[in-house]
Scaffold this motif. Sequence first.
Motif, short mmCIF file in Angstrom:
data_model
loop_
_atom_site.label_atom_id
_atom_site.label_comp_id
_atom_site.label_asym_id
_atom_site.label_seq_id
_atom_site.Cartn_x
_atom_site.Cartn_y
_atom_site.Cartn_z
N VAL A 5 0.14 -7.53 13.75
CA VAL A 5 0.65 -6.35 13.05
C VAL A 5 -0.17 -5.17 13.53
O VAL A 5 -1.41 -5.23 13.58
N SER A 6 0.48 -4.11 13.85
CA SER A 6 -0.24 -2.95 14.37
C SER A 6 -1.07 -2.30 13.25
O SER A 6 -0.80 -2.48 12.07
N ARG A 7 -2.05 -1.58 13.66
CA ARG A 7 -2.93 -0.89 12.71
C ARG A 7 -2.11 0.10 11.88
O ARG A 7 -2.32 0.24 10.67
N LEU A 8 -1.18 0.78 12.48
CA LEU A 8 -0.33 1.74 11.78
C LEU A 8 0.48 1.05 10.69
O LEU A 8 0.57 1.55 9.55
N GLU A 9 1.05 -0.11 10.97
CA GLU A 9 1.82 -0.84 9.97
C GLU A 9 0.93 -1.30 8.82
O GLU A 9 1.33 -1.26 7.66
N ARG A 10 -0.28 -1.75 9.14
CA ARG A 10 -1.22 -2.16 8.09
C ARG A 10 -1.57 -0.98 7.20
O ARG A 10 -1.61 -1.10 5.97
N LEU A 11 -1.84 0.18 7.79
CA LEU A 11 -2.18 1.36 7.00
C LEU A 11 -1.01 1.81 6.13
O LEU A 11 -1.20 2.23 4.98
N ARG A 12 0.21 1.69 6.66
CA ARG A 12 1.37 2.04 5.84
C ARG A 12 1.52 1.07 4.67
O ARG A 12 1.87 1.48 3.56
N SER A 13 1.21 -0.19 4.88
CA SER A 13 1.25 -1.17 3.79
C SER A 13 0.20 -0.86 2.74
O SER A 13 0.46 -0.91 1.52
N VAL A 14 -0.99 -0.51 3.19
CA VAL A 14 -2.07 -0.15 2.26
C VAL A 14 -1.68 1.09 1.47
O VAL A 14 -1.87 1.17 0.26
N ARG A 15 -1.10 2.08 2.15
CA ARG A 15 -0.68 3.31 1.48
C ARG A 15 0.39 3.01 0.44
O ARG A 15 0.37 3.55 -0.67
N GLN A 16 1.33 2.14 0.76
CA GLN A 16 2.38 1.76 -0.17
C GLN A 16 1.77 1.08 -1.41
O GLN A 16 2.15 1.36 -2.55
N TRP A 17 0.83 0.19 -1.18
CA TRP A 17 0.18 -0.50 -2.30
C TRP A 17 -0.60 0.49 -3.15
O TRP A 17 -0.56 0.44 -4.37
N LEU A 18 -1.32 1.42 -2.52
CA LEU A 18 -2.08 2.43 -3.27
C LEU A 18 -1.15 3.33 -4.08
O LEU A 18 -1.46 3.70 -5.22
N ALA A 19 0.00 3.68 -3.52
CA ALA A 19 0.97 4.50 -4.25
C ALA A 19 1.48 3.74 -5.48
O ALA A 19 1.62 4.32 -6.57
#
Length: 113
Positions: A5-19
């Motif tokens: 999984v790309s770093r960008l996809e992981r960060l988007r997942s983390v952002r979604q979870w934080l939201a």
Amino acid sequence: MSEQVSRLERLRSVRQWLAWQLRRTDETIADLERQEVAAARAARTPPPPQPGWKLAMRRAGGTSTPDAVHTSDCGMAGWHTKPLAREQALRAITEDGIAACPYCRPDTDLGVL
């Protein structure tokens, strides 16, 4: 087989979870604020006045019969009581012939004597 999984996809997942966490936190804060407002409103609202008199009921043979009229703070009334308004207590003592408690003397407060 594991996919990378790309770093960008992981960060988007983390952002979604934080939201999602932020929304849950905001909802919890809103609930607590509503509870505080309700508690403050309840604290400002005085409790309804207690009736000044109560009717003690005698239980025998599965039925209840009036026993005596008491003031609301009399400890001799027992467990089985009904609250009375001033007019009801007056009528019970004067017209219905129900005895007044000899300890708390509700007839004195009612002006019957």
